[in-house]
Every structure is written in structure tokens, then in C-alpha cells.
Design a protein around this motif. Structure first.
Motif, PDB file in Angstrom:
ATOM      1  N   THR A   5      41.846  39.849  31.782  1.00 55.36           N
ATOM      2  CA  THR A   5      41.828  41.111  31.025  1.00 55.36           C
ATOM      3  C   THR A   5      42.012  42.272  32.012  1.00 55.36           C
ATOM      4  N   GLY A   6      42.205  43.459  31.473  1.00 58.13           N
ATOM      5  CA  GLY A   6      42.315  44.645  32.332  1.00 58.13           C
ATOM      6  C   GLY A   6      43.535  44.633  33.229  1.00 58.13           C
ATOM      7  N   ALA A   7      44.534  43.797  32.878  1.00 58.03           N
ATOM      8  CA  ALA A   7      45.673  43.602  33.785  1.00 58.03           C
ATOM      9  C   ALA A   7      46.556  44.842  33.882  1.00 58.03           C
ATOM     10  N   HIS A  10      43.864  48.922  37.582  1.00 59.74           N
ATOM     11  CA  HIS A  10      43.924  48.726  39.041  1.00 59.74           C
ATOM     12  C   HIS A  10      43.375  47.369  39.458  1.00 59.74           C
ATOM     13  N   LEU A  11      42.174  47.055  38.985  1.00 59.60           N
ATOM     14  CA  LEU A  11      41.508  45.835  39.457  1.00 59.60           C
ATOM     15  C   LEU A  11      42.140  44.579  38.839  1.00 59.60           C
ATOM     16  N   GLY A  12      42.258  44.579  37.510  1.00 62.04           N
ATOM     17  CA  GLY A  12      42.832  43.408  36.843  1.00 62.04           C
ATOM     18  C   GLY A  12      44.273  43.151  37.285  1.00 62.04           C
ATOM     19  N   GLY A  13      45.029  44.223  37.517  1.00 65.88           N
ATOM     20  CA  GLY A  13      46.419  44.063  37.970  1.00 65.88           C
ATOM     21  C   GLY A  13      46.480  43.374  39.326  1.00 65.88           C
ATOM     22  N   SER A  34      53.363  45.995  27.139  1.00 67.09           N
ATOM     23  CA  SER A  34      54.486  46.563  27.895  1.00 67.09           C
ATOM     24  C   SER A  34      54.007  47.213  29.203  1.00 67.09           C
ATOM     25  N   ARG A  35      52.673  47.461  29.317  1.00 68.81           N
ATOM     26  CA  ARG A  35      52.157  48.088  30.536  1.00 68.81           C
ATOM     27  C   ARG A  35      51.578  47.077  31.514  1.00 68.81           C
ATOM     28  N   ALA A  36      51.644  45.790  31.156  1.00 66.33           N
ATOM     29  CA  ALA A  36      51.106  44.751  32.055  1.00 66.33           C
ATOM     30  C   ALA A  36      52.111  44.483  33.175  1.00 66.33           C
ATOM     31  N   GLY A  47      48.005  43.629  22.163  1.00 62.80           N
ATOM     32  CA  GLY A  47      47.192  43.914  20.969  1.00 62.80           C
ATOM     33  C   GLY A  47      45.749  43.491  21.113  1.00 62.80           C
ATOM     34  N   ALA A  48      45.307  43.272  22.357  1.00 62.68           N
ATOM     35  CA  ALA A  48      43.964  42.719  22.575  1.00 62.68           C
ATOM     36  C   ALA A  48      43.003  43.814  23.035  1.00 62.68           C
ATOM     37  N   SER A  49      42.407  44.488  22.048  1.00 58.03           N
ATOM     38  CA  SER A  49      41.363  45.471  22.340  1.00 58.03           C
ATOM     39  C   SER A  49      40.027  44.739  22.230  1.00 58.03           C
ATOM     40  N   TYR A  50      39.098  44.996  23.162  1.00 54.37           N
ATOM     41  CA  TYR A  50      37.832  44.252  23.166  1.00 54.37           C
ATOM     42  C   TYR A  50      37.109  44.331  21.819  1.00 54.37           C
ATOM     43  N   ARG A  51      37.254  45.478  21.162  1.00 52.11           N
ATOM     44  CA  ARG A  51      36.557  45.653  19.887  1.00 52.11           C
ATOM     45  C   ARG A  51      37.065  44.715  18.802  1.00 52.11           C
ATOM     46  N   LEU A  68      36.755  39.012  32.864  1.00 51.59           N
ATOM     47  CA  LEU A  68      36.449  40.102  31.936  1.00 51.59           C
ATOM     48  C   LEU A  68      36.164  41.381  32.723  1.00 51.59           C
ATOM     49  N   VAL A  69      37.122  42.299  32.645  1.00 53.18           N
ATOM     50  CA  VAL A  69      36.976  43.596  33.310  1.00 53.18           C
ATOM     51  C   VAL A  69      36.167  44.501  32.382  1.00 53.18           C
ATOM     52  N   SER A  70      35.139  45.136  32.925  1.00 47.03           N
ATOM     53  CA  SER A  70      34.327  46.025  32.093  1.00 47.03           C
ATOM     54  C   SER A  70      35.207  47.127  31.514  1.00 47.03           C
ATOM     55  N   ALA A  71      34.899  47.502  30.267  1.00 48.84           N
ATOM     56  CA  ALA A  71      35.721  48.469  29.532  1.00 48.84           C
ATOM     57  C   ALA A  71      35.522  49.879  30.067  1.00 48.84           C
ATOM     58  N   LYS A  72      36.472  50.726  29.741  1.00 45.26           N
ATOM     59  CA  LYS A  72      36.331  52.153  30.026  1.00 45.26           C
ATOM     60  C   LYS A  72      35.030  52.640  29.378  1.00 45.26           C
ATOM     61  N   GLU A  73      34.344  53.528  30.074  1.00 43.04           N
ATOM     62  CA  GLU A  73      33.057  54.012  29.579  1.00 43.04           C
ATOM     63  C   GLU A  73      33.220  54.668  28.203  1.00 43.04           C
ATOM     64  N   ILE A 137      30.202  51.381  44.113  1.00 45.99           N
ATOM     65  CA  ILE A 137      31.207  52.424  43.829  1.00 45.99           C
ATOM     66  C   ILE A 137      32.464  52.102  44.632  1.00 45.99           C
ATOM     67  N   TYR A 138      33.618  52.318  44.011  1.00 43.49           N
ATOM     68  CA  TYR A 138      34.875  52.086  44.729  1.00 43.49           C
ATOM     69  C   TYR A 138      35.006  53.079  45.884  1.00 43.49           C
ATOM     70  N   VAL A 139      35.296  52.566  47.068  1.00 40.62           N
ATOM     71  CA  VAL A 139      35.534  53.472  48.207  1.00 40.62           C
ATOM     72  C   VAL A 139      36.785  54.306  47.913  1.00 40.62           C
TER      73      VAL A 139
HETATM   74  N1  LIG Z   1      32.714  50.513  40.653  1.00 39.85           N
HETATM   75  C1  LIG Z   1      33.252  51.687  40.374  1.00 39.85           C
HETATM   76  O1  LIG Z   1      33.238  52.637  41.198  1.00 39.85           O
HETATM   77  C2  LIG Z   1      33.910  51.927  39.069  1.00 39.85           C
HETATM   78  C3  LIG Z   1      34.487  53.161  38.826  1.00 39.85           C
HETATM   79  C4  LIG Z   1      35.130  53.374  37.631  1.00 39.85           C
HETATM   80  C5  LIG Z   1      35.189  52.370  36.677  1.00 39.85           C
HETATM   81  N2  LIG Z   1      34.611  51.166  36.927  1.00 39.85           N
HETATM   82  C6  LIG Z   1      34.633  50.072  35.928  1.00 39.85           C
HETATM   83  O2  LIG Z   1      35.473  49.050  36.455  1.00 39.85           O
HETATM   84  C7  LIG Z   1      36.503  48.724  35.498  1.00 39.85           C
HETATM   85  C8  LIG Z   1      37.768  48.299  36.225  1.00 39.85           C
HETATM   86  O3  LIG Z   1      38.168  49.280  37.149  1.00 39.85           O
HETATM   87  P1  LIG Z   1      39.707  49.679  37.302  1.00 39.85           P
HETATM   88  O4  LIG Z   1      39.774  50.546  38.498  1.00 39.85           O
HETATM   89  O5  LIG Z   1      40.579  48.486  37.211  1.00 39.85           O
HETATM   90  O6  LIG Z   1      39.895  50.594  35.991  1.00 39.85           O
HETATM   91  P2  LIG Z   1      41.278  50.951  35.267  1.00 39.85           P
HETATM   92  O7  LIG Z   1      42.399  51.048  36.256  1.00 39.85           O
HETATM   93  O8  LIG Z   1      40.990  52.130  34.415  1.00 39.85           O
HETATM   94  O9  LIG Z   1      41.557  49.687  34.343  1.00 39.85           O
HETATM   95  C9  LIG Z   1      40.718  49.351  33.262  1.00 39.85           C
HETATM   96  C10 LIG Z   1      41.384  48.212  32.521  1.00 39.85           C
HETATM   97  O10 LIG Z   1      40.516  47.782  31.478  1.00 39.85           O
HETATM   98  C11 LIG Z   1      41.219  47.860  30.237  1.00 39.85           C
HETATM   99  N3  LIG Z   1      40.298  48.268  29.189  1.00 39.85           N
HETATM  100  C12 LIG Z   1      39.413  49.295  29.228  1.00 39.85           C
HETATM  101  N4  LIG Z   1      38.734  49.369  28.080  1.00 39.85           N
HETATM  102  C13 LIG Z   1      39.211  48.367  27.291  1.00 39.85           C
HETATM  103  C14 LIG Z   1      38.916  47.941  25.968  1.00 39.85           C
HETATM  104  N5  LIG Z   1      37.983  48.562  25.223  1.00 39.85           N
HETATM  105  N6  LIG Z   1      39.605  46.896  25.470  1.00 39.85           N
HETATM  106  C15 LIG Z   1      40.555  46.262  26.198  1.00 39.85           C
HETATM  107  N7  LIG Z   1      40.879  46.621  27.468  1.00 39.85           N
HETATM  108  C16 LIG Z   1      40.212  47.660  27.997  1.00 39.85           C
HETATM  109  C17 LIG Z   1      42.289  48.933  30.440  1.00 39.85           C
HETATM  110  O11 LIG Z   1      43.302  48.764  29.486  1.00 39.85           O
HETATM  111  P3  LIG Z   1      44.283  49.985  29.076  1.00 39.85           P
HETATM  112  O12 LIG Z   1      45.324  50.053  30.166  1.00 39.85           O
HETATM  113  O13 LIG Z   1      44.830  49.572  27.768  1.00 39.85           O
HETATM  114  O14 LIG Z   1      43.439  51.230  29.016  1.00 39.85           O
HETATM  115  C18 LIG Z   1      42.719  48.617  31.867  1.00 39.85           C
HETATM  116  O15 LIG Z   1      43.585  47.528  31.921  1.00 39.85           O
HETATM  117  C19 LIG Z   1      36.643  50.001  34.662  1.00 39.85           C
HETATM  118  O16 LIG Z   1      37.178  49.696  33.377  1.00 39.85           O
HETATM  119  C20 LIG Z   1      35.204  50.496  34.585  1.00 39.85           C
HETATM  120  O17 LIG Z   1      34.467  49.801  33.590  1.00 39.85           O
HETATM  121  C21 LIG Z   1      33.990  50.920  38.106  1.00 39.85           C
END
Ligand SMILES: NC(=O)c1ccc[n+]([C@@H]2O[C@H](COP(=O)([O-])OP(=O)(O)OC[C@H]3O[C@@H](n4cnc5c(N)ncnc54)[C@H](OP(=O)(O)O)[C@@H]3O)[C@@H](O)[C@H]2O)c1
Length: 285
Positions: A5-7, A10-13, A34-36, A47-51, A68-73, A137-139
Motif C-alpha cells: 500500500t502507499g505505493a 515516498h515510503l511505499g514507492g 495512474s500515480r503508482a 480504487g483502493a481507499s482504506y475506508r 500497510l502504510v499508515s494513512a494521511k492524518e 520523525i523523518y530526517v
Molecule cells: N515519521 C514521520 O516523520 C512521518 C511524517 C509524516 C507522515 N508519516 C506517516 O507515514 C506515512 C508514510 O509516509 P510517506 O512519506 O510515504 O507519506 P506520503 O508520501 O504522503 O505517502 C502516503 C501514502 O499513503 C497513501 N494513503 C494515505 N492515506 C490513505 C488512505 N486513507 N487510503 C489509501 N491510501 C492512503 C497515499 O495515497 P495517495 O497518493 O492516494 O494520497 C500515499 O501513497 C504517512 O502516510 C503518515 O501516516 C510519518
């Protein structure tokens, strides 16, 4: 097969590319296919939203493991995570590798960290095995702590933060996803050192070639300085408590887990800034 997930992020990709490079069979699970990332021979399910529990169950069907990448806050992120976890369990996956947070606890100072702890609990309540990566926290974000005026403002006192590079978290995720022996294990993702924000300001200043300083705020000052953003109270509280958590010592643990998993020392702030000058371009003199 590993469902990632989250592909589109940044992290999932990064994790997806790393697994593809290792020749591990993967499926990318995205809201917008199309954004993967385009990877040879890799299936993308959109079409895969966590909800959307039913869409997630279909997307996870046939996977042995889910990354499983944690969702946007969002205000009710726990319910979003619950939906995705229940879908993985219903699809019959064997293991969920979840991106949690350093210091996650039911009552941790960092309000978003509570979601992470409660998500861990939901995962543990299913029959599915788990691996948690508790990320500091991400550096990558540290240069962005400073606004264009070169000031880092927050209620972090003299607390220390063991910030970790996203690149290192991705390398660890690839290792725990592609190898055996990580069932029901928690790894704490940290950088090589824990620094104060005054020390971070000094390092960022040296790289950016302009003054950068840290100004301690009280909680009330921090809330007031973020209020003009117009963000809702729950979000401002998350931003402010990111700093307060540093002050409370929730983010100062150095674990050594990155080196144990990847075989090389983690990337520190200096090394990150050297390799990523774009990260402080907003501070250009
Ligand atoms: N440790 C830290 O400092 C820190 C800082 C910020 C966030 N985080 C957490 O770490 C996660 C991963 O970081 P990242 O840098 O890879 O974030 P990112 O670049 O924003 O990527 C988040 C990924 O999760 C997907 N996503 C978010 N909410 C979703 C939902 N409700 N259903 C399905 N997919 C969902 C996004 O899909 P879309 O492209 O469709 O939006 C995207 O692919 C973040 O989502 C956040 O929870 C950690």
C-alpha cells in the motif's frame, strides 16, 4: 506475493522499487493506479481507499503479506486503519507489516502517535501475524522544521530526536518483508544520533549557508503561531505535539535496529543534507 500500500507515496514507492529489484512478487495497491510507480511485470490495483473495506479486501486477495502504510492524518484515522486491517484479515493474509511511530502509546504526548498505538492493538487482535516498524520523525523533514525566515519554532525544549531517513526505513521494510523470522516483532527505526533542535538548526544553517536558529515556544505560543493556517484543532494539536513529544523524551531512543536489519549504519542529518541539497532550498540565502 506481497501487497504494497502507499505505493504512490515516498515510503511505499521506495519499498515497492526495492522489492521489485530483489525479484520479490508484489502487487501495488493504490487509490489512483495512474500515480503508482511503473515497475516491469508488477500489477497495480487502483480504487483502493482504506475506508473502502470491500475494495481493500479484493486488493489484498491472494497476498501472503501486506505492507500497510499508515494513512494521511485525519480526525478519525483509527477507523480508516481499522477498515484496512479488517480487510487484510478477511482476505486471509498471513502477516501485516505496519508503519507505526516511535514512542507510540495510548497516552503519548504526540496525539497522532496514539492512533499508531491503537492501530497496533487492532492488528494484534486479529489472527494475522505482524511486524511493526516504529518510525522516528523523518530526517527528511528536519530542514522543513525551519520556515523561510530560518527559525525553527516549537515547544520541544532541550529534548532530543533520533530522526531517521525514509531511505533507511524503506530498506528495513524490504528486509522484513522479503525475509523470514520477523513475525510479531517490533523494530524501532532511528538515525545514528539523537540531536536537539538547537543542534539541528546549527547543522542546517551550515549547509544552507545562512543563519538558522531554534526558538522555544510554549504550548500556547505554538498553538497560536499555527492558528493562522486555518487548520482544524485536531491537526494543529498533532503539529504542536510533534515538538512537545521531542521535549517529553518520546523520540530520543537510539535502537540500532536499522544497522541490524540493513548491515550498514543509518543515515544521519549531516549525510542526509549533503546528499539532498533540495531539502533546504527553501532556506537559500
Ligand atoms: N515519521 C514521520 O516523520 C512521518 C511524517 C509524516 C507522515 N508519516 C506517516 O507515514 C506515512 C508514510 O509516509 P510517506 O512519506 O510515504 O507519506 P506520503 O508520501 O504522503 O505517502 C502516503 C501514502 O499513503 C497513501 N494513503 C494515505 N492515506 C490513505 C488512505 N486513507 N487510503 C489509501 N491510501 C492512503 C497515499 O495515497 P495517495 O497518493 O492516494 O494520497 C500515499 O501513497 C504517512 O502516510 C503518515 O501516516 C510519518
Amino acid at each position: 506475493m506481497i501487497a504494497v500500500t502507499g505505493a504512490t507515496g515516498h515510503l511505499g514507492g521506495r519499498v515497492a522499487r526495492g522489492l521489485a529489484d530483489r525479484g520479490v512478487p508484489i502487487r501495488l495497491v493504490a487509490r489512483d493506479a495512474s500515480r503508482a510507480p511503473q515497475l516491469d511485470g508488477v500489477e497495480v490495483v487502483g480504487g483502493a481507499s482504506y475506508r473502502d473495506g470491500e475494495a481493500m479486501r479484493r486488493a489484498f486477495d491472494g497476498a501472503s503479506t501486506v505492507f500497510l502504510v499508515s494513512a494521511k492524518e485525519e480526525e478519525h484515522r483509527l477507523e480508516v486503519h481499522r477498515s484496512a486491517v479488517e480487510a487484510a484479515a478477511a482476505a486471509g493474509v498471513e502477516r501485516i507489516v505496519y508503519t507505526s511511530y516511535a514512542g507510540a502509546a495510548a497516552d503519548c504526548v504526540f496525539t497522532f502517535g496514539r492512533d499508531h498505538f491503537n492501530t497496533e492493538q487492532i492488528i494484534k487482535s486479529t489472527p494475522v501475524a505482524w511486524t511493526f516498524l516504529r518510525n522516528n520523525i523523518y530526517v527528511d523533514y528536519v530542514p522543513f522544521f525551519a520556515g523561510a525566515d530560518g527559525v525553527i519554532r516549537g515547544p520541544a525544549g532541550d529534548g532530543r530526536v533520533a530522526a531517521v531517513a525514509r531511505e533507511d526505513i524503506a530498506a528495513c521494510a524490504d528486509e522484513v518483508l522479503a525475509s523470514d523470522g520477523h513475525e510479531n516483532a517490533t523494530y524501532v527505526m532511528t538515525g545514528p544520533e539523537a540531536f536537539t533542535l538547537a543542534e539541528a538548526a546549527e547543522v542546517v544553517s551550515r549547509h544552507a549557508g545562512r543563519p538558522v536558529r531554534y526558538e522555544v515556544e510554549t504550548m500556547a505560543q505554538a498553538r497560536a503561531s499555527r492558528a493562522p493556517s486555518g487548520a482544524p484543532a485536531w491537526e494543529i494539536e498533532g503539529w504542536v505535539t510533534t515538538y512537545a513529544a521531542i521535549g517529553a523524551g518520546e523520540l530520543d531512543e537510539l535502537s540500532g535496529d536499522v544497522e541490524r536489519l540493513t548491515g550498514r549504519p543509518p543515515i544521519g542529518l549531516e549525510q542526509f543534507l549533503e546528499s539532498n541539497p533540495d531539502s533546504y532550498s527553501h532556506l537559500a540565502a
